[in-house]
Design an enzyme around this catalytic site. Structure first.
Site, PDB file in Angstrom:
ATOM      1  N   CYS A  22     -12.664  -2.715   8.352  1.00  0.00           N
ATOM      2  CA  CYS A  22     -12.616  -1.315   7.922  1.00  0.00           C
ATOM      3  C   CYS A  22     -14.030  -0.741   7.950  1.00  0.00           C
ATOM      4  O   CYS A  22     -14.972  -1.390   7.486  1.00  0.00           O
ATOM      5  CB  CYS A  22     -12.028  -1.247   6.510  1.00  0.00           C
ATOM      6  SG  CYS A  22     -11.899   0.414   5.848  1.00  0.00           S
ATOM      7  N   LEU A  23     -14.149   0.474   8.468  1.00  0.00           N
ATOM      8  CA  LEU A  23     -15.463   1.121   8.520  1.00  0.00           C
ATOM      9  C   LEU A  23     -16.026   1.359   7.117  1.00  0.00           C
ATOM     10  O   LEU A  23     -17.236   1.449   6.959  1.00  0.00           O
ATOM     11  CB  LEU A  23     -15.375   2.438   9.294  1.00  0.00           C
ATOM     12  CG  LEU A  23     -14.982   2.302  10.763  1.00  0.00           C
ATOM     13  CD1 LEU A  23     -14.871   3.670  11.416  1.00  0.00           C
ATOM     14  CD2 LEU A  23     -15.960   1.422  11.514  1.00  0.00           C
ATOM     15  N   HIS A  76      -4.988   4.297   3.694  1.00  0.00           N
ATOM     16  CA  HIS A  76      -6.165   5.039   3.210  1.00  0.00           C
ATOM     17  C   HIS A  76      -5.758   6.371   2.580  1.00  0.00           C
ATOM     18  O   HIS A  76      -6.311   6.776   1.563  1.00  0.00           O
ATOM     19  CB  HIS A  76      -7.150   5.337   4.350  1.00  0.00           C
ATOM     20  CG  HIS A  76      -8.134   4.261   4.606  1.00  0.00           C
ATOM     21  ND1 HIS A  76      -9.054   3.840   3.668  1.00  0.00           N
ATOM     22  CD2 HIS A  76      -8.371   3.523   5.713  1.00  0.00           C
ATOM     23  CE1 HIS A  76      -9.802   2.882   4.184  1.00  0.00           C
ATOM     24  NE2 HIS A  76      -9.403   2.661   5.423  1.00  0.00           N
ATOM     25  N   HIS A 100      -2.705   0.740   8.410  1.00  0.00           N
ATOM     26  CA  HIS A 100      -4.018   0.629   7.762  1.00  0.00           C
ATOM     27  C   HIS A 100      -4.542   2.021   7.389  1.00  0.00           C
ATOM     28  O   HIS A 100      -4.982   2.246   6.258  1.00  0.00           O
ATOM     29  CB  HIS A 100      -4.981  -0.092   8.719  1.00  0.00           C
ATOM     30  CG  HIS A 100      -6.387  -0.200   8.232  1.00  0.00           C
ATOM     31  ND1 HIS A 100      -6.955  -1.410   7.892  1.00  0.00           N
ATOM     32  CD2 HIS A 100      -7.349   0.734   8.040  1.00  0.00           C
ATOM     33  CE1 HIS A 100      -8.215  -1.199   7.504  1.00  0.00           C
ATOM     34  NE2 HIS A 100      -8.475   0.092   7.591  1.00  0.00           N
ATOM     35  N   GLU A 101      -4.492   2.952   8.337  1.00  0.00           N
ATOM     36  CA  GLU A 101      -5.036   4.297   8.093  1.00  0.00           C
ATOM     37  C   GLU A 101      -4.161   5.106   7.132  1.00  0.00           C
ATOM     38  O   GLU A 101      -4.667   5.858   6.305  1.00  0.00           O
ATOM     39  CB  GLU A 101      -5.243   5.049   9.411  1.00  0.00           C
ATOM     40  CG  GLU A 101      -6.217   4.390  10.379  1.00  0.00           C
ATOM     41  CD  GLU A 101      -7.588   4.070   9.796  1.00  0.00           C
ATOM     42  OE1 GLU A 101      -8.036   4.746   8.850  1.00  0.00           O
ATOM     43  OE2 GLU A 101      -8.228   3.119  10.290  1.00  0.00           O
ATOM     44  N   GLY A 140     -10.019   3.378  14.200  1.00  0.00           N
ATOM     45  CA  GLY A 140      -9.239   4.279  13.363  1.00  0.00           C
ATOM     46  C   GLY A 140     -10.106   4.820  12.243  1.00  0.00           C
ATOM     47  O   GLY A 140     -11.069   4.173  11.818  1.00  0.00           O
ATOM     48  N   GLN A 183     -12.181   8.779   4.466  1.00  0.00           N
ATOM     49  CA  GLN A 183     -13.336   7.914   4.712  1.00  0.00           C
ATOM     50  C   GLN A 183     -14.612   8.700   4.994  1.00  0.00           C
ATOM     51  O   GLN A 183     -15.699   8.123   5.013  1.00  0.00           O
ATOM     52  CB  GLN A 183     -13.057   6.949   5.870  1.00  0.00           C
ATOM     53  CG  GLN A 183     -12.014   5.901   5.517  1.00  0.00           C
ATOM     54  CD  GLN A 183     -11.756   5.003   6.699  1.00  0.00           C
ATOM     55  OE1 GLN A 183     -10.909   5.297   7.543  1.00  0.00           O
ATOM     56  NE2 GLN A 183     -12.494   3.916   6.768  1.00  0.00           N
TER      57      GLN A 183
END
Length: 171
Positions: A94-95, A140, A136-137, A46, A51
């Site tokens: 997380c990236l 963000h 989660h996304e 994701g 991000q």
């Protein structure tokens, strides 16, 4: 398609509130393709536009397993309509917080309204990994990170570690 650089903790951009998208056009679709390319390259499941430094309410997800055909999904202006009282726990990463994982408890199922790649309104009923990934996304897009769902002590340790790493890179 272009692989974009990822924004990494403690960059304050990650805490920005993303703005709604007013029209779906070719530029937005190109951004979605770049986001997918970036997510696959990372590799991740994701990615929210913030991000890669774009404060727009858009995210991409692909929860297909390795060896399965890719199933990329695009969510424009996603909004959680309902979430279950039942909870589930997943180990999240997380990236933007590389190589850090923690168990996070979230609603087990969610109903999400969004616009698709063609600007058509859709609703998805999600459970399991998709429900977790969507939450989660979407977090963000609201300037919230998964570490905000863990204990204060653990969160402070993670932030301290990434702040120290960022300072040593800047030298």
């Amino acid at each position: 398609m272009t692989i974009k650089p990822l924004i990494i903790l403690p960059d304050p951009v990650l805490r920005q509130l993303s703005k709604p998208i007013e029209r779906v056009d070719a530029d937005l679709q190109r951004l979605a393709d770049d986001m997918l390319e970036t997510m696959y390259d990372a590799p991740g499941i994701g990615l929210a536009a913030i991000q890669i430094g774009v404060p727009r309410r858009m995210l991409v997800i692909d929860i297909s397993r390795e060896g399965e055909e890719k199933q990329p999904q695009l969510f424009i202006n996603p909004e959680i309509l309902t979430s279950s009282d039942e909870r589930s726990v997943y180990e999240e990463g997380c990236l933007s917080i590389p190589d850090y994982y923690a168990e996070v408890e979230r609603p087990a199922t969610v109903s999400v309204k969004y616009l698709d790649r063609n600007g058509k309104e859709q609703t998805v009923e999600a459970d399991g990994l998709l429900a977790t990934c969507l939450q989660h996304e979407i977090d963000h897009l609201n300037g919230v990170l998964f570490i905000d769902h863990i204990s204060r002590l653990k969160r402070e340790m993670v932030i301290k570690k990434f702040t120290k790493a960022a300072k040593s890179k800047a030298l």
